[in-house]
Design a protein around this motif. Structure first.
Motif, short mmCIF file in Angstrom:
data_model
loop_
_atom_site.label_atom_id
_atom_site.label_comp_id
_atom_site.label_asym_id
_atom_site.label_seq_id
_atom_site.Cartn_x
_atom_site.Cartn_y
_atom_site.Cartn_z
N ARG A 65 1.17 -1.50 0.43
CA ARG A 65 0.16 -0.06 -0.07
C ARG A 65 0.41 0.99 -0.26
O ARG A 65 0.79 1.99 -0.67
CB ARG A 65 -0.91 0.08 1.30
N GLU A 66 1.93 1.20 0.89
CA GLU A 66 2.59 2.54 0.82
C GLU A 66 3.60 2.54 -0.06
O GLU A 66 3.45 3.93 -0.78
CB GLU A 66 3.89 2.32 2.32
N ALA A 67 3.94 2.10 -1.50
CA ALA A 67 4.24 1.66 -2.61
C ALA A 67 3.33 2.28 -3.71
O ALA A 67 3.98 3.43 -4.26
CB ALA A 67 4.74 0.61 -3.16
N TYR A 68 2.71 2.05 -3.34
CA TYR A 68 1.19 2.13 -4.34
C TYR A 68 0.99 4.01 -4.21
O TYR A 68 0.75 4.78 -5.06
CB TYR A 68 -0.23 1.64 -4.22
N ASP A 69 0.68 4.13 -2.43
CA ASP A 69 0.68 5.18 -3.15
C ASP A 69 1.42 6.44 -2.95
O ASP A 69 1.30 7.45 -3.35
CB ASP A 69 0.30 5.70 -0.96
N ALA A 70 2.38 6.22 -2.44
CA ALA A 70 4.19 7.07 -2.51
C ALA A 70 3.61 7.74 -4.18
O ALA A 70 3.71 8.92 -5.45
CB ALA A 70 5.36 6.24 -2.69
N GLU A 71 3.54 6.25 -5.31
CA GLU A 71 3.53 6.74 -6.84
C GLU A 71 2.50 7.80 -6.79
O GLU A 71 1.86 8.30 -7.57
CB GLU A 71 3.53 5.59 -7.58
N LEU A 72 1.23 7.25 -6.62
CA LEU A 72 -0.17 7.64 -7.01
C LEU A 72 0.69 9.52 -6.34
O LEU A 72 -0.56 10.11 -6.81
CB LEU A 72 -1.11 7.44 -5.44
N LYS A 73 1.01 9.95 -5.57
CA LYS A 73 1.18 10.90 -4.85
C LYS A 73 2.33 11.83 -6.20
O LYS A 73 1.22 12.38 -6.02
CB LYS A 73 2.12 10.77 -3.28
N SER A 74 2.96 10.79 -5.75
CA SER A 74 3.64 12.10 -7.42
C SER A 74 3.08 11.98 -8.70
O SER A 74 2.98 12.97 -9.06
CB SER A 74 4.75 10.49 -7.86
N LEU A 75 1.98 11.21 -9.13
CA LEU A 75 1.14 11.44 -10.31
C LEU A 75 -0.16 12.84 -9.93
O LEU A 75 0.15 13.13 -11.07
CB LEU A 75 0.23 9.62 -10.41
N ILE A 76 -0.13 12.38 -8.53
CA ILE A 76 -1.68 13.57 -8.87
C ILE A 76 -0.56 14.96 -8.20
O ILE A 76 -1.08 16.29 -8.91
CB ILE A 76 -1.94 13.05 -6.88
N ASP A 77 0.54 15.22 -7.94
CA ASP A 77 1.66 16.01 -7.91
C ASP A 77 2.19 16.99 -9.05
O ASP A 77 1.93 17.97 -9.18
CB ASP A 77 2.67 15.65 -6.77
N SER A 78 2.07 15.94 -9.92
CA SER A 78 2.70 16.53 -11.52
C SER A 78 1.54 17.07 -12.03
O SER A 78 1.58 18.45 -13.40
CB SER A 78 2.85 15.09 -12.25
N TYR A 79 0.17 17.46 -11.47
CA TYR A 79 -0.59 17.70 -11.96
C TYR A 79 -1.00 20.24 -10.99
O TYR A 79 -2.09 20.09 -11.58
CB TYR A 79 -1.77 17.10 -11.44
N GLN A 80 -0.05 19.49 -10.14
CA GLN A 80 -0.16 20.32 -9.47
C GLN A 80 -1.61 21.39 -8.43
O GLN A 80 -1.91 22.09 -8.87
CB GLN A 80 0.45 21.90 -10.00
N PRO A 81 -2.37 20.12 -8.15
CA PRO A 81 -3.86 20.41 -7.93
C PRO A 81 -3.70 20.96 -6.56
O PRO A 81 -2.35 20.95 -5.87
CB PRO A 81 -3.70 19.25 -7.38
N ASP A 82 -4.98 22.56 -6.35
CA ASP A 82 -5.43 23.22 -5.39
C ASP A 82 -6.18 21.72 -4.53
O ASP A 82 -6.04 22.27 -2.90
CB ASP A 82 -6.13 23.94 -5.28
N LEU A 83 -6.56 21.75 -4.73
CA LEU A 83 -7.54 19.82 -4.20
C LEU A 83 -7.47 19.12 -4.45
O LEU A 83 -7.32 18.84 -6.06
CB LEU A 83 -9.21 21.16 -4.34
N VAL A 84 -7.65 17.78 -3.90
CA VAL A 84 -8.10 16.14 -4.08
C VAL A 84 -8.84 15.58 -3.63
O VAL A 84 -9.72 15.85 -2.11
CB VAL A 84 -6.95 15.70 -3.76
N VAL A 85 -9.67 15.39 -4.91
CA VAL A 85 -11.60 14.29 -4.28
C VAL A 85 -11.74 13.53 -4.43
O VAL A 85 -11.82 12.76 -5.57
CB VAL A 85 -12.76 15.92 -4.79
N LEU A 86 -11.68 12.70 -3.35
CA LEU A 86 -12.50 11.53 -3.39
C LEU A 86 -13.49 11.43 -4.23
O LEU A 86 -14.36 12.00 -3.05
CB LEU A 86 -11.51 10.28 -2.18
N ALA A 87 -13.86 10.72 -4.98
CA ALA A 87 -15.35 9.90 -5.83
C ALA A 87 -15.33 8.68 -5.80
O ALA A 87 -15.27 8.74 -7.06
CB ALA A 87 -15.79 11.22 -6.73
N GLY A 88 -15.37 8.01 -4.92
CA GLY A 88 -15.62 6.31 -5.02
C GLY A 88 -13.97 6.09 -5.06
O GLY A 88 -14.60 4.75 -5.71
N PHE A 89 -13.58 6.69 -4.56
CA PHE A 89 -11.83 5.93 -4.54
C PHE A 89 -12.13 5.13 -3.78
O PHE A 89 -11.90 4.88 -2.21
CB PHE A 89 -11.08 6.75 -4.81
#
Length: 212
Positions: A65-89
């Motif tokens: 889970r840790e490895a997945y979340d680390a990669e997911l964080k990098s992917l999300i941050d590549s879009y420079q978001p102000d807000l992250v929305v969980l919608a049925g994740f």
């Protein structure tokens, strides 16, 4: 315009509701990417049809889970978001991940939190003989479905109701209140400070605002 990244695992109906609100200028933000842990998620097609960038990051390709979340964080941050929305994740997130987005990540949960954290909430409400049920939008923290509530909406449960009937009422309210909360954030009216939710500088109560 605030930059929004939405995470989904399924149909993406809440993502659609937020996207429509953005188009209607009811949300002063823009969905810049939709990310799913499942390539089969129907919401990806809906996002792509609107010209939104889509990404698939399968959790099955990671050993932990840790490895997945680390990669997911990098992917999300590549879009420079102000807000992250969980919608049925449909993923339980690690503490490191949730801390990284603390104060700028929302989840929507189909119950009147703190009742019925976790899954199968509609059936659990029926089994308990409840006469009302509902939905909560909350800031995400390390505690599963335990972050500070921003807004709740209640729906009635009638004698003889099925899970599907209750779910339909809840979905209607989800699509109404999630864009509203997202807009409060985008307008910088809504904040999480010291574990407390403030709207226009006023501290919300323990369960946030409740609306019928």
């Amino acid at each position: 315009m605030k930059r929004i990244v939405v995470l989904i695992s399924g149909t993406g109906s809440n993502m659609q509701a937020i996207q429509q609100a953005c188009e209607d200028e009811k949300v002063t933000g823009e969905i810049v990417a939709v990310i799913s842990n499942k390539a089969s998620a129907k919401g990806l097609e809906k996002a792509a049809a609107k010209g939104i960038d889509t990404e698939v990051l399968s959790h099955k390709e990671f050993d932990s889970r840790e490895a997945y979340d680390a990669e997911l964080k990098s992917l999300i941050d590549s879009y420079q978001p102000d807000l992250v929305v969980l919608a049925g994740f449909m993923r339980i997130l690690t503490g490191e991940f949730t801390r990284h987005y603390e104060g700028r990540m929302f989840n929507i949960h189909p119950s009147l939190l703190p009742k019925y954290k976790g899954v199968n909430t509609h059936q659990r409400a029926l089994d308990a003989g409840d006469t009302e049920h509902g939905v909560s939008v909350h800031f995400v923290t390390e505690e599963l479905d335990g972050g500070p509530v921003v807004l709740q909406a209640k729906v009635p449960i009638f004698e003889g109701d099925t899970v599907e009937e209750v779910q339909a009422r809840v979905h209607e309210q989800e699509h109404r209140i999630y864009p509203l909360v997202v807009n409060w954030f985008c307008q910088e009216r809504l904040k999480l400070q010291g574990g407390r939710v403030t709207l226009d500088g006023e501290v919300l109560g323990a369960q946030g605002y409740a609306t019928e």
